[in-house]
Design an enzyme around this catalytic site. Structure first.
Site, mmCIF file in Angstrom:
data_model
loop_
_atom_site.group_PDB
_atom_site.id
_atom_site.type_symbol
_atom_site.label_atom_id
_atom_site.label_comp_id
_atom_site.label_asym_id
_atom_site.label_seq_id
_atom_site.Cartn_x
_atom_site.Cartn_y
_atom_site.Cartn_z
ATOM 1 N N ASP A 1 27.675 8.349 28.346
ATOM 2 C CA ASP A 1 26.732 7.585 27.547
ATOM 3 C C ASP A 1 26.463 6.302 28.335
ATOM 4 O OD1 ASP A 1 25.320 6.623 25.169
ATOM 5 O OD2 ASP A 1 27.071 5.340 24.865
ATOM 6 N N ASP B 1 24.766 2.755 26.877
ATOM 7 C CA ASP B 1 25.029 1.521 26.128
ATOM 8 C C ASP B 1 26.392 1.569 25.450
ATOM 9 O OD1 ASP B 1 22.062 0.090 25.793
ATOM 10 O OD2 ASP B 1 21.980 2.258 26.009
ATOM 11 N N ASP C 1 31.148 6.056 23.130
ATOM 12 C CA ASP C 1 31.752 4.956 22.383
ATOM 13 C C ASP C 1 31.457 4.993 20.893
ATOM 14 O OD1 ASP C 1 29.459 2.323 22.075
ATOM 15 O OD2 ASP C 1 28.954 4.221 23.030
#
Length: 228
Positions: free
Chosen positions: A7, A9, A170
């Site tokens: 991922d 961001d 995240d």
């Protein structure tokens, strides 16, 4: 080929300050001032532009929050594009870990819910786009995470086998994406959610990128060049 997909961001880079700054620029333009705090609202930033706009407009009691969000989304995107890397930084050890994985024989790519053009521009400005063999954004396909199709495409374009990939992320979106494909997910604990991501019960957790190599090997094994 075994593939490690990241991922962007909140995983590879802390983009929250620039995202919040862009949202606040819209609120200021409407006479509301800065409605979001770059520290307290950092986690919301990683849920996207609409989430930030919704939070801000909710705080001032806008009569039609949904309409306000849609009216300001494209201007937000333009504000963000203009200052996309003012405060953004790669997380410590991220690119060193990517380098080690590539040397070991893993394919690496990116699967993000950031619009593809913005993701390409950001990674290019940060000087690391060439380190990743694929980059799939929110609008690359007709669907986005947590649908597993973008993850499949990211692995394929990186030259790997989607069935032998691991997703590094995240948020619950990353957890659900990996789960939908039936592959493991490693969540980072250094984002705004901290160790709160443990509650999502991912297959792996890392507190620093120094630990990534061992977790990847544990979950999907070593590339054939090393395993043999």
């Amino acid at each position: 080929m075994k593939t490690v997909i990241f991922d962007l961001d909140g995983t590879l880079a802390d983009t929250s300050a620039d995202l919040i700054a862009a949202a606040n620029s819209r609120f200021r333009a409407l006479g509301h001032g800065d409605l979001l705090d770059p520290v307290a609202d950092a986690e919301t930033a990683f849920h996207g532009g609409r989430a930030m706009l919704k939070l801000g407009f909710g705080r001032v009691g806008l009569a039609d929050v949904a309409a306000g969000v849609e009216a300001n989304y494209l201007p937000f995107i333009e504000a963000y594009r203009e200052a996309i890397d003012t405060h953004t930084t790669l997380y410590p050890g991220a690119m060193e870990a990517v380098g080690r994985l590539k040397v070991a024989g893993y394919k690496v790519g990116i699967c993000t819910n950031k619009p593809a053009a913005l993701a390409e521009e950001l990674m290019t400005r940060l000087g690391v786009r060439s380190e990743f063999s694929s980059l799939i954004g929110a609008d690359t396909l007709p669907v986005r995470k947590p649908d597993p199709a973008p993850l499949v495409e990211a692995a394929k374009r990186a030259g790997g086998d989607p069935a032998q990939c691991v997703l590094i992320g995240d948020t619950i979106t990353d957890r659900k994406t990996a789960e939908a494909l039936g592959v493991p997910c490693i969540l980072v604990t250094f984002g705004p959610a901290g160790r709160g991501v443990e509650a999502l019960k991912p297959e792996g957790l890392i507190d620093h990128y120094d630990a990534l190599d061992a977790e990847v090997a544990r979950l999907i094994g070593l590339p054939e060049v090393l395993a043999g």
